[in-house]
Design a protein around this motif. Sequence first.
Motif, PDB file in Angstrom:
ATOM      1  N   LEU A 177       0.853  -1.181   0.000  1.00  0.00           N
ATOM      2  CA  LEU A 177       0.000   0.000   0.000  1.00  0.00           C
ATOM      3  C   LEU A 177       0.896   1.240   0.000  1.00  0.00           C
ATOM      4  O   LEU A 177       0.986   1.961   0.993  1.00  0.00           O
ATOM      5  N   PRO A 178       1.603   1.479  -1.107  1.00  0.00           N
ATOM      6  CA  PRO A 178       2.379   2.717  -1.207  1.00  0.00           C
ATOM      7  C   PRO A 178       1.434   3.895  -1.426  1.00  0.00           C
ATOM      8  O   PRO A 178       0.272   3.702  -1.803  1.00  0.00           O
ATOM      9  N   TYR A 179       1.940   5.096  -1.203  1.00  0.00           N
ATOM     10  CA  TYR A 179       1.095   6.284  -1.356  1.00  0.00           C
ATOM     11  C   TYR A 179       1.568   7.121  -2.537  1.00  0.00           C
ATOM     12  O   TYR A 179       2.753   7.338  -2.737  1.00  0.00           O
ATOM     13  N   SER A 180       0.592   7.539  -3.339  1.00  0.00           N
ATOM     14  CA  SER A 180       0.860   8.300  -4.554  1.00  0.00           C
ATOM     15  C   SER A 180      -0.218   9.357  -4.716  1.00  0.00           C
ATOM     16  O   SER A 180      -1.364   9.152  -4.314  1.00  0.00           O
ATOM     17  N   SER A 181       0.164  10.455  -5.347  1.00  0.00           N
ATOM     18  CA  SER A 181      -0.823  11.503  -5.617  1.00  0.00           C
ATOM     19  C   SER A 181      -1.568  11.275  -6.923  1.00  0.00           C
ATOM     20  O   SER A 181      -2.421  12.073  -7.293  1.00  0.00           O
ATOM     21  N   GLY A 182      -1.242  10.185  -7.625  1.00  0.00           N
ATOM     22  CA  GLY A 182      -1.929   9.904  -8.878  1.00  0.00           C
ATOM     23  C   GLY A 182      -1.692  11.010  -9.879  1.00  0.00           C
ATOM     24  O   GLY A 182      -0.560  11.382 -10.151  1.00  0.00           O
ATOM     25  N   THR A 183      -2.758  11.565 -10.420  1.00  0.00           N
ATOM     26  CA  THR A 183      -2.596  12.670 -11.362  1.00  0.00           C
ATOM     27  C   THR A 183      -2.738  14.025 -10.679  1.00  0.00           C
ATOM     28  O   THR A 183      -2.368  15.041 -11.243  1.00  0.00           O
ATOM     29  N   LEU A 404      -6.270   2.621 -17.397  1.00  0.00           N
ATOM     30  CA  LEU A 404      -5.834   3.654 -16.462  1.00  0.00           C
ATOM     31  C   LEU A 404      -5.406   4.878 -17.250  1.00  0.00           C
ATOM     32  O   LEU A 404      -4.588   4.786 -18.169  1.00  0.00           O
ATOM     33  N   HIS A 405      -5.974   6.028 -16.892  1.00  0.00           N
ATOM     34  CA  HIS A 405      -5.677   7.288 -17.565  1.00  0.00           C
ATOM     35  C   HIS A 405      -4.482   7.928 -16.848  1.00  0.00           C
ATOM     36  O   HIS A 405      -4.612   8.377 -15.713  1.00  0.00           O
ATOM     37  N   THR A 406      -3.337   7.967 -17.521  1.00  0.00           N
ATOM     38  CA  THR A 406      -2.098   8.352 -16.842  1.00  0.00           C
ATOM     39  C   THR A 406      -1.972   9.837 -16.558  1.00  0.00           C
ATOM     40  O   THR A 406      -1.224  10.239 -15.669  1.00  0.00           O
ATOM     41  N   GLY A 407      -2.645  10.672 -17.353  1.00  0.00           N
ATOM     42  CA  GLY A 407      -2.449  12.109 -17.228  1.00  0.00           C
ATOM     43  C   GLY A 407      -1.248  12.619 -17.992  1.00  0.00           C
ATOM     44  O   GLY A 407      -0.984  13.825 -18.017  1.00  0.00           O
ATOM     45  N   ASP A 408      -0.501  11.728 -18.644  1.00  0.00           N
ATOM     46  CA  ASP A 408       0.653  12.136 -19.438  1.00  0.00           C
ATOM     47  C   ASP A 408       0.269  12.241 -20.911  1.00  0.00           C
ATOM     48  O   ASP A 408      -0.431  11.372 -21.445  1.00  0.00           O
ATOM     49  N   VAL A 420       6.985  11.108 -24.234  1.00  0.00           N
ATOM     50  CA  VAL A 420       6.175  11.918 -23.321  1.00  0.00           C
ATOM     51  C   VAL A 420       6.473  13.379 -23.622  1.00  0.00           C
ATOM     52  O   VAL A 420       7.631  13.811 -23.532  1.00  0.00           O
ATOM     53  N   VAL A 421       5.459  14.132 -23.983  1.00  0.00           N
ATOM     54  CA  VAL A 421       5.686  15.512 -24.430  1.00  0.00           C
ATOM     55  C   VAL A 421       5.077  16.560 -23.504  1.00  0.00           C
ATOM     56  O   VAL A 421       5.437  17.737 -23.565  1.00  0.00           O
ATOM     57  N   ASP A 422       4.168  16.162 -22.630  1.00  0.00           N
ATOM     58  CA  ASP A 422       3.519  17.120 -21.735  1.00  0.00           C
ATOM     59  C   ASP A 422       2.713  16.313 -20.731  1.00  0.00           C
ATOM     60  O   ASP A 422       2.746  15.078 -20.737  1.00  0.00           O
ATOM     61  N   ARG A 423       1.978  16.997 -19.894  1.00  0.00           N
ATOM     62  CA  ARG A 423       1.102  16.255 -19.008  1.00  0.00           C
ATOM     63  C   ARG A 423      -0.123  17.064 -18.628  1.00  0.00           C
ATOM     64  O   ARG A 423      -0.092  18.293 -18.554  1.00  0.00           O
ATOM     65  N   LEU A 424      -1.202  16.318 -18.421  1.00  0.00           N
ATOM     66  CA  LEU A 424      -2.426  16.919 -17.915  1.00  0.00           C
ATOM     67  C   LEU A 424      -2.350  17.072 -16.409  1.00  0.00           C
ATOM     68  O   LEU A 424      -2.902  17.995 -15.830  1.00  0.00           O
TER      69      LEU A 424
END
Length: 526
Positions: A177-183, A404-408, A420-424
Amino acid sequence: MPFPSPFSDVEIPDQSLYDYLFGSLSDEDAARVAITDGDRTFTYGELKGAIDAVAGALAAKGIGKGDVVALHAPNVPVWPIIFHGILRAGAVVTTINSLYTPPEIASQLRDSGAQLYVTVSLLLPGALAGCAEVGLGADKVIVLDPTEGHESFLDLLGAGQAPPEVEIDPATDLAVLPYSSGTTGKAKGVMLTHRNLVANIAQFEPMIQLSRDAVVLAVLPFFHIYGMNVILNTTLHLRAKLVTMPKFDLEQFLGLIQDQKIDMLYIAPPMAVALAKHPAVESYDLSSVTRIMSGAAPLDEALGEAVHAKLQCDVLQGYGMTELSPVTHVIPPDRKDLSVGSIGFAIPNVETKVVDPGTGEEIVPVSGERSAPGELWLRGPMVMKGYLGNEQATSETIDADGFLHTGDIVEVGEQGEIFVVDRLKELIKYKGYQVPPAELEAVLLTHPAIADAAVVAHPDEEGGEIPRAFVVLQPGQELSADDVMAYVAEKVAPHKKVRMVDFIDAVPKSASGKILRKDLRGAPTS
């Protein structure tokens, strides 16, 4: 239509992580060196025996299936013993960043519901303060090195308890159960099952093409999914040798490479800067290094080429997220024609979509042409089960079809490689660590002299990106940039510190009140 990996699918064993890594340990493998820091060394046989002993000791304490145990320690040879001992007992590991402050520790303990805490004496003061905040008593804190008033690693080994019989359903039972901020937003518990981790090792291993005679340096932290599953667990499954470092120090890093004849380096881009530019590199024999894999944040093509020229070894880039266990893309070592600025190809068993974020239409790549940009969507056995206790965030990240929508934002290259050129997403990547702007904004707004604030990423050669704060002061109040930075530094881990401050009259916001970060990212520096 989604497009598949260019590589054939691999079989995903229906096993727990412990069984996958240690269930078929032969006598020959048992005698091989598994892990060392240059002083303390464990063979694979010793490692497995110690893991079983720790599992037995934890079970005797009442730790069992589904319970959560916090692990808060730097990279040391006993780290994988505790980690896998917890899993062998049927429990779940929540790894805590070694740099976390007591409030950050308490937040993760509260959210994860951890019932036991394992740390080292160096981190004990902050650990005890965080535990006290959530009512976890000192008797629930195990300190790996002998410390008065606490059980130690040696106490667990000496308890003489046999490991318990535990039934694990790899597909549904959580392992970590690691912790991540996701997008975006506050860090959330990422529910990764045994199958998620096993699958990603099975998917990644044929791509990295390492032999069992490899010597791998582990300086990237095991508490991060990159260190945990890519470096630690994959190396153990290969039966290769792992050399640990508790923290990055350039001279020690170079010395270990030279003395231990390291041939495989996993790094983040700031380490690439040091390898390419620091004069100390010239003083060490790094000729043993044959391959470097960069991950955790984007690697600039020119920087990657500079490292290649300096060390005369393969420099590869990979891509992943905590929510993806973590790897989904990598440059294969035999594809020297690919730009190191790309993240290569999807690994086996990964399906990809590239979707126009404005229209929702799929972008279909055409061989021999560079595609239009779109958001990267991924599906496969490595996709997390979801965010702990947060169905809304889960449904916003994983759609009904399992993507899974990566946001990248990515483009597909002429050979099918991904750039990878940008991110949402709004996350700031400082030295590979995730820094959610919303968390820093919340801290800034607790200052009585600050009326409003926004935080964005600012480019930085050493860190990749740094947090830059735009601050609106209350009428009649005065603060300096140093005042603001010092205030935040007292309340967050070092990697989250605000490192630039601009004072503005108003934070730009949309009609709905959302901060328009894009209007601030390109603001000239004062």
